[in-house]
Motif scaffolding. Structure first.
Motif, short mmCIF file in Angstrom:
data_model
loop_
_atom_site.label_atom_id
_atom_site.label_comp_id
_atom_site.label_asym_id
_atom_site.label_seq_id
_atom_site.Cartn_x
_atom_site.Cartn_y
_atom_site.Cartn_z
N LEU A 32 42.95 33.81 39.06
CA LEU A 32 43.00 33.44 40.48
C LEU A 32 44.24 33.99 41.17
O LEU A 32 44.25 34.19 42.39
N MET A 33 45.29 34.25 40.41
CA MET A 33 46.52 34.74 41.00
C MET A 33 46.35 36.12 41.63
O MET A 33 47.03 36.44 42.62
N THR A 34 45.46 36.95 41.10
CA THR A 34 45.28 38.29 41.68
C THR A 34 44.64 38.22 43.06
O THR A 34 45.15 38.84 44.01
N PRO A 35 43.54 37.47 43.27
CA PRO A 35 43.07 37.28 44.65
C PRO A 35 44.10 36.57 45.52
O PRO A 35 44.22 36.86 46.71
N GLY A 36 44.85 35.62 44.93
CA GLY A 36 45.92 34.97 45.70
C GLY A 36 46.96 35.96 46.16
O GLY A 36 47.43 35.91 47.31
N LEU A 37 47.32 36.87 45.27
CA LEU A 37 48.27 37.93 45.64
C LEU A 37 47.69 38.81 46.74
O LEU A 37 48.41 39.22 47.66
N ALA A 38 46.39 39.09 46.66
CA ALA A 38 45.74 39.90 47.69
C ALA A 38 45.86 39.24 49.06
O ALA A 38 46.15 39.91 50.06
N PHE A 39 45.64 37.93 49.14
CA PHE A 39 45.80 37.23 50.41
C PHE A 39 47.26 37.23 50.86
O PHE A 39 47.56 37.42 52.04
N PHE A 40 48.17 37.00 49.92
CA PHE A 40 49.60 36.98 50.23
C PHE A 40 50.04 38.30 50.83
O PHE A 40 50.67 38.36 51.89
N TYR A 41 49.70 39.39 50.16
CA TYR A 41 50.04 40.72 50.66
C TYR A 41 49.23 41.06 51.92
O TYR A 41 49.75 41.68 52.86
N GLY A 42 47.94 40.70 51.92
CA GLY A 42 47.08 41.05 53.04
C GLY A 42 47.54 40.45 54.35
O GLY A 42 47.41 41.07 55.41
N GLY A 43 48.09 39.24 54.30
CA GLY A 43 48.60 38.62 55.53
C GLY A 43 49.91 39.21 56.00
O GLY A 43 50.25 39.12 57.18
N MET A 44 50.65 39.84 55.09
CA MET A 44 51.97 40.36 55.44
C MET A 44 51.94 41.72 56.11
O MET A 44 52.93 42.14 56.72
N VAL A 45 50.82 42.44 55.99
CA VAL A 45 50.75 43.76 56.60
C VAL A 45 50.19 43.66 58.01
O VAL A 45 49.73 42.61 58.46
N ARG A 46 50.19 44.80 58.72
CA ARG A 46 49.59 44.87 60.04
C ARG A 46 48.07 44.86 59.94
O ARG A 46 47.51 45.14 58.87
N VAL A 47 47.40 44.55 61.03
CA VAL A 47 45.95 44.41 61.03
C VAL A 47 45.27 45.64 60.44
O VAL A 47 44.32 45.53 59.66
N LYS A 48 45.76 46.82 60.78
CA LYS A 48 45.09 48.05 60.39
C LYS A 48 45.17 48.36 58.90
O LYS A 48 44.54 49.32 58.44
N SER A 49 45.93 47.58 58.15
CA SER A 49 46.07 47.81 56.71
C SER A 49 45.59 46.63 55.87
O SER A 49 45.75 46.64 54.65
N THR A 50 45.00 45.64 56.47
CA THR A 50 44.65 44.40 55.77
C THR A 50 43.68 44.63 54.62
O THR A 50 43.91 44.19 53.49
N LEU A 51 42.57 45.31 54.89
CA LEU A 51 41.56 45.51 53.84
C LEU A 51 42.10 46.36 52.70
O LEU A 51 41.81 46.10 51.53
N ASN A 52 42.86 47.38 53.04
CA ASN A 52 43.42 48.23 52.00
C ASN A 52 44.32 47.44 51.07
O ASN A 52 44.30 47.62 49.85
N MET A 53 45.10 46.51 51.64
CA MET A 53 45.98 45.70 50.82
C MET A 53 45.18 44.78 49.90
O MET A 53 45.51 44.60 48.72
N LEU A 54 44.11 44.21 50.43
CA LEU A 54 43.24 43.37 49.60
C LEU A 54 42.62 44.19 48.47
O LEU A 54 42.59 43.76 47.31
N MET A 55 42.16 45.37 48.81
CA MET A 55 41.48 46.21 47.82
C MET A 55 42.43 46.72 46.73
O MET A 55 42.02 46.91 45.58
N MET A 56 43.68 46.95 47.07
CA MET A 56 44.63 47.44 46.08
C MET A 56 44.86 46.41 44.97
O MET A 56 45.16 46.77 43.83
N SER A 57 44.69 45.14 45.28
CA SER A 57 44.76 44.11 44.24
C SER A 57 43.42 43.99 43.52
O SER A 57 43.37 43.93 42.29
N PHE A 58 42.33 43.97 44.28
CA PHE A 58 41.03 43.72 43.67
C PHE A 58 40.61 44.84 42.72
O PHE A 58 39.95 44.60 41.71
N ILE A 59 40.99 46.09 43.02
CA ILE A 59 40.58 47.18 42.15
C ILE A 59 41.22 47.06 40.77
O ILE A 59 40.67 47.53 39.77
N SER A 60 42.38 46.39 40.70
CA SER A 60 43.02 46.18 39.41
C SER A 60 42.15 45.30 38.51
O SER A 60 42.12 45.50 37.29
N LEU A 61 41.44 44.35 39.08
CA LEU A 61 40.53 43.52 38.29
C LEU A 61 39.48 44.37 37.59
O LEU A 61 39.12 44.13 36.44
#
Length: 450
Positions: A32-61
């Motif tokens: 669960l920490m990896t999706p949690g990290l995705a949300f943590f990072y995803g909220g910290m970036v600008r709108v135009k990079s949100t999905l990319n930040m989420l995907m950079m964590s999820f692809i590791s799974l």
């Protein structure tokens, strides 16, 4: 991780349903920490990079899970080869393992240990991604994960936790990943960003978090999952050590939140939600290597120190000019160093092992071991990660184009955006669509006598 245990046939451990169930729950918490990290990072970036930040964590799974089954578990926890790597053909493909075959010296099956350690392997490269926000090609990132876990994470995990690994045999204490996970990821992040360079507009354009609620949600999921990450690393629940680690995880994290916010108020005049979330993560990072060795009072000290020093460290990128987008270096590298080194001061000798720190009469011995572990992992990960990034940059290219970065990496790399505002209501009515005259009032109803 606990040191290996050698047992005689007469007193060999038997499978424990309780410990097995406990470790499966802990494994799910770490996942669960990896999706949690995705949300943590995803909220910290600008709108135009949100999905990319989420995907950079999820692809590791996806990537790391497959590699772990194919050869990762064998490299990290197979039979020692030269104190630097493991290898066991039985672990290749995880196919020649009995269903009830126990991990050596413990009461849980090999499969349970393998899946628990898998979740650590998944999370560690995902941590690196926060330093690279806004500017890395998704394909290059995926290839980087493959190379990095193979030549950096798997060997370092063996050094620190594998029987025969040179740091393990030296007696370096790393309960749940201060060196193997956080220093490893933080040093890798620094190595990569030194190769790929800064974001367009770094230190010029505002790059504030687009969603602090997402950041807080991610921090909460990380905090929750971290109990499995830390308490589960004792691989059982029979002697109370895991309970001490669980308590110390909560205590240090709370203290780090207070330390970060106090520094922030004195330095900048405000208590921010981003500071609270970042302080929590800093405390979690710092207690990870140390929580099985220290008392709750020691955990408070470690948390406060980590909260203050990590808050100070995040500003170093502006002073030295490296663009660590989401403060992976300031929080994970610095926090991992703090927690690992402070073992040499605060270890009581009465919990995880009999090793004592300087403040408990142990002299400088354990402190020296901790320092060797920190420097070795930091140097290896920094150099090799930079070389991997340089290789990829010179071949397939690591960065998107400047125009693509400015327009938004989500649309370029994923053909999507995080938010669709086209159907949102509200706002003023266009003059071209407003009725020319006010609608005629409805006729009044006639009174009807009963």
């Amino acid at each position: 991780m606990p040191p290996g245990i050698t047992t005689l046939a007469a007193d060999a451990p038997e499978l424990s349903a309780a410990n097995t169930g406990f470790m499966l729950i802990c494994s799910a918490l770490v996942m669960l920490m990896t999706p949690g990290l995705a949300f943590f990072y995803g909220g910290m970036v600008r709108v135009k990079s949100t999905l990319n930040m989420l995907m950079m964590s999820f692809i590791s799974l996806g990537i790391v899970t497959v590699l772990w089954v194919l050869y990762g578990f064998s490299l990290a926890f197979g039979t020692d080869v030269g104190s630097v790597i493991g290898w066991s053909s039985d672990y290749v493909g995880l196919g020649d393992i009995g269903v009830t075959e126990l991990w050596d010296g413990y009461t849980i099956p090999v499969y349970v240990f393998a899946v628990f350690q898998l979740m650590f392997a998944v999370l560690t490269p995902a941590l690196i991604s926060g330093a690279l926000a806004d500017r890395v090609k998704f394909t290059a990132w995926a290839v980087f994960i493959v190379l990095w876990v193979t030549v950096v994470y798997f060997p370092v995990a063996h050094w620190v936790w594998g029987a025969g690994g040179w740091l393990f045999e030296m007696g370096v204490i790393d309960f749940a990943g201060g060196t193997a996970v956080h220093i490893n990821a933080g040093a890798a992040a620094l190595g990569v960003i030194l190769v790929i360079g800064k974001r367009v507009g770094f230190k010029k354009d505002p790059m504030r978090p687009h969603s602090l609620p997402l950041v807080m949600l991610g921090a909460a999921l990380l905090w929750f999952g971290w109990f499995g990450f830390n308490a589960g690393s004792w691989l059982g629940n029979d002697d109370g050590v895991g309970a001490v680690m669980f308590l110390n995880t909560q205590v240090a994290t709370a203290a780090a939140v207070l330390g970060w916010l106090a520094y922030e108020k004195l330095r900048h005049g405000s208590f921010t939600t981003l500071g609270a979330a970042s302080g929590a993560v800093a405390g979690l990072v710092a207690i990870t290597p140390a929580g099985g060795s220290v008392s709750p009072l020691g955990a408070i000290a470690i948390g406060v120190i980590a909260g203050v020093l990590c808050a100070m460290a995040v500003g170093l990128k502006y002073r030295f000019g490296y663009d660590d987008s989401l403060d992976v270096v300031g929080v994970h590298l610095v926090g991992g160093i703090i927690g690992s080194i402070l073992v040499g001061f605060f270890a009581t000798g009465g919990v995880q092992s009999d090793a004592k720190g300087l403040f408990y009469g142990g002299g400088l011995e354990q402190l020296g071991k901790q320092a060797i572990g920190v420097v070795a992992v930091l140097a290896y990960s920094l150099v090799v990660s930079a070389l991997i990034a340089l290789l990829l940059d010179r071949t397939i290219g690591m960065r998107v184009s400047e125009d693509d970065e400015i327009s938004g990496i989500d649309q370029v790399e994923h053909a999507e955006t995080a938010y669709d505002f086209s159907g949102a209501g509200g706002g003023t009515v266009s003059r071209t669509t407003a009725p020319a005259t006010a609608p005629t009032a409805a006729p009044k109803a006639k009174k009807v006598d009963a």
